[in-house]
Scaffold this motif. Structure first.
Motif, PDB file in Angstrom:
ATOM      1  N   TYR A 165     -36.287  -6.229  12.568  1.00  0.00           N
ATOM      2  CA  TYR A 165     -35.681  -7.424  13.143  1.00  0.00           C
ATOM      3  C   TYR A 165     -34.217  -7.551  12.719  1.00  0.00           C
ATOM      4  CZ  TYR A 165     -40.185  -9.360  14.724  1.00  0.00           C
ATOM      5  OH  TYR A 165     -41.374  -9.568  15.374  1.00  0.00           O
ATOM      6  N   LEU A 166     -33.951  -7.300  11.446  1.00  0.00           N
ATOM      7  CA  LEU A 166     -32.577  -7.411  10.945  1.00  0.00           C
ATOM      8  C   LEU A 166     -31.672  -6.381  11.613  1.00  0.00           C
ATOM      9  CD1 LEU A 166     -33.246  -8.005   7.142  1.00  0.00           C
ATOM     10  CD2 LEU A 166     -32.526  -9.693   8.849  1.00  0.00           C
ATOM     11  N   ARG A 167     -32.191  -5.189  11.818  1.00  0.00           N
ATOM     12  CA  ARG A 167     -31.390  -4.157  12.471  1.00  0.00           C
ATOM     13  C   ARG A 167     -31.120  -4.513  13.929  1.00  0.00           C
ATOM     14  NH1 ARG A 167     -32.026   0.233  15.724  1.00  0.00           N
ATOM     15  NH2 ARG A 167     -30.603   1.989  15.383  1.00  0.00           N
ATOM     16  N   PHE A 168     -32.124  -5.065  14.605  1.00  0.00           N
ATOM     17  CA  PHE A 168     -31.960  -5.400  16.023  1.00  0.00           C
ATOM     18  C   PHE A 168     -30.949  -6.530  16.212  1.00  0.00           C
ATOM     19  CE2 PHE A 168     -33.594  -7.079  20.167  1.00  0.00           C
ATOM     20  CZ  PHE A 168     -33.440  -5.911  20.893  1.00  0.00           C
ATOM     21  N   GLY A 169     -30.895  -7.443  15.264  1.00  0.00           N
ATOM     22  CA  GLY A 169     -29.879  -8.496  15.296  1.00  0.00           C
ATOM     23  C   GLY A 169     -30.375  -9.787  15.924  1.00  0.00           C
ATOM     24  N   PRO A 170     -29.914 -10.938  15.416  1.00  0.00           N
ATOM     25  CA  PRO A 170     -30.409 -12.237  15.900  1.00  0.00           C
ATOM     26  C   PRO A 170     -30.045 -12.533  17.349  1.00  0.00           C
ATOM     27  CG  PRO A 170     -28.587 -12.537  14.365  1.00  0.00           C
ATOM     28  CD  PRO A 170     -28.970 -11.089  14.297  1.00  0.00           C
ATOM     29  N   VAL A 171     -28.852 -12.140  17.785  1.00  0.00           N
ATOM     30  CA  VAL A 171     -28.445 -12.430  19.170  1.00  0.00           C
ATOM     31  C   VAL A 171     -29.304 -11.651  20.151  1.00  0.00           C
ATOM     32  CG1 VAL A 171     -26.577 -12.296  20.856  1.00  0.00           C
ATOM     33  CG2 VAL A 171     -26.096 -13.022  18.506  1.00  0.00           C
ATOM     34  N   ASN A 172     -29.479 -10.333  19.893  1.00  0.00           N
ATOM     35  CA  ASN A 172     -30.322  -9.523  20.763  1.00  0.00           C
ATOM     36  C   ASN A 172     -31.762 -10.032  20.752  1.00  0.00           C
ATOM     37  OD1 ASN A 172     -28.247  -7.805  21.512  1.00  0.00           O
ATOM     38  ND2 ASN A 172     -28.664  -6.335  19.882  1.00  0.00           N
ATOM     39  N   THR A 173     -32.237 -10.410  19.568  1.00  0.00           N
ATOM     40  CA  THR A 173     -33.604 -10.917  19.454  1.00  0.00           C
ATOM     41  C   THR A 173     -33.783 -12.183  20.288  1.00  0.00           C
ATOM     42  OG1 THR A 173     -33.868  -9.992  17.224  1.00  0.00           O
ATOM     43  CG2 THR A 173     -35.333 -11.806  17.848  1.00  0.00           C
ATOM     44  N   PHE A 174     -32.862 -13.106  20.184  1.00  0.00           N
ATOM     45  CA  PHE A 174     -32.963 -14.368  20.918  1.00  0.00           C
ATOM     46  C   PHE A 174     -32.936 -14.126  22.421  1.00  0.00           C
ATOM     47  CE2 PHE A 174     -31.094 -18.013  23.080  1.00  0.00           C
ATOM     48  CZ  PHE A 174     -31.877 -19.060  22.601  1.00  0.00           C
ATOM     49  N   ASN A 175     -31.992 -13.295  22.891  1.00  0.00           N
ATOM     50  CA  ASN A 175     -31.846 -13.066  24.336  1.00  0.00           C
ATOM     51  C   ASN A 175     -33.084 -12.396  24.924  1.00  0.00           C
ATOM     52  OD1 ASN A 175     -29.301 -14.219  24.372  1.00  0.00           O
ATOM     53  ND2 ASN A 175     -28.236 -12.281  24.118  1.00  0.00           N
TER      54      ASN A 175
END
Length: 276
Positions: A165-175
């Protein structure tokens, strides 16, 4: 790769100029390969417990989709239709003309899209905890469901998921999570042109309530089967790999799906009422 297990290796290939990492079991001749497709913001590593249980019957492959795990990112985060296209490109690069696709969470919409786009490439689909649809809307409800599931999963799952999750990033995760909640998985399942098995957990907060599943089931064609694993939450592939593998194998072999008393969880097939 350390810890991947005997009979498995980690490899990579180039798809559209980007490196795709995948895990593959030893070759099993004359068997339709099984490809496992992970959920959003996470790599395929958490699918390995179930994949290992199925490796005796067919060659199993567990790729990291573009932008996930050890696979390279594309120029932009891919949505569900683009991930489905990427999965077909991965099948092409691997030389797989036909495969059984086993998805979990977001992986379910991805494999459903592949089945609709290229049914000739899909032998069957297995949808484990299919996410998406009105039960996951609005987004704030889905975020609450995600938080609820977090405390229901094994603590070992967090050790696998959090780094991804940390690698994928919060913005990408949210979108991408927002897109996932809008995907009508149950309704899309009704039109799938290939045999499909949906496996849901009784403690999965993302799943629609039983009345909604029965309502959709009334419209379901005969080639769709739904099995429930009592005590399982969302990441069944990780938490209940033995019971899930038993259910998948029974379905693939065309035998009655019954509970495996030696594995955690209790399985029963939901009898779906059909429209006359």
């Amino acid at each position: 790769m350390a810890g991947i297990g005997p009979g498995w290796s980690e490899k990579s290939l180039m798809v559209e100029g980007h490196r795709i990492a995948y895990r593959v079991s030893d070759t099993v001749p004359d068997a339709v390969p099984i490809v496992h497709v992970h959920g959003f913001a996470i790599s395929g590593s958490y699918l390995m417990p179930t994949a290992r249980r199925l490796a005796h019957r067919a060659t199993n492959l567990v790729p990291d989709l573009p932008g996930y795990g050890r696979s390279e990112r594309r120029d932009a985060t891919l949505g569900i239709p683009s991930l489905a296209t990427a999965l077909v490109e991965i099948l092409d690069a691997l030389g797989l003309e036909r495969a059984v696709l086993v998805g979990n969470s977001m992986g379910c919409p991805v494999v459903l899209e592949v089945a609709h786009m290229n049914p000739e490439r899909v032998d069957r689909v297995v949808l484990v905890s299919p996410a998406g649809g009105v039960h996951n809307q609005p987004l704030r409800r889905a975020i609450k469901q995600l938080a609820t599931d977090g405390v229901r999963e094994s603590p070992r799952m967090a050790r696998v998921a959090v780094p991804d999750y940390l690698r994928f990033g919060p913005v990408n995760t949210f979108n991408l999570f927002s897109e996932l909640t809008r995907f009508p998985s149950l309704e899309r399942l009704l039109g799938t042109p290939v045999p499909a098995l949906a496996v849901i957990g009784s403690r999965d907060p993302f799943m629609a309530p039983p009345y909604r599943i029965r309502e959709v089931g009334r419209q379901a064609p005969d080639h769709i089967t739904v099995a429930l694993i009592e005590g399982a939450a969302h990441a069944i592939n990780f938490s209940h790999p033995g019971e899930l593998a038993h259910v998948i194998e029974s379905w693939l072999d065309g035998v009655e799906i019954v509970d495996d008393p030696d594995e955690p969880g209790f399985t029963r097939v939901l009898q779906l009422p059909r429209d006359p």
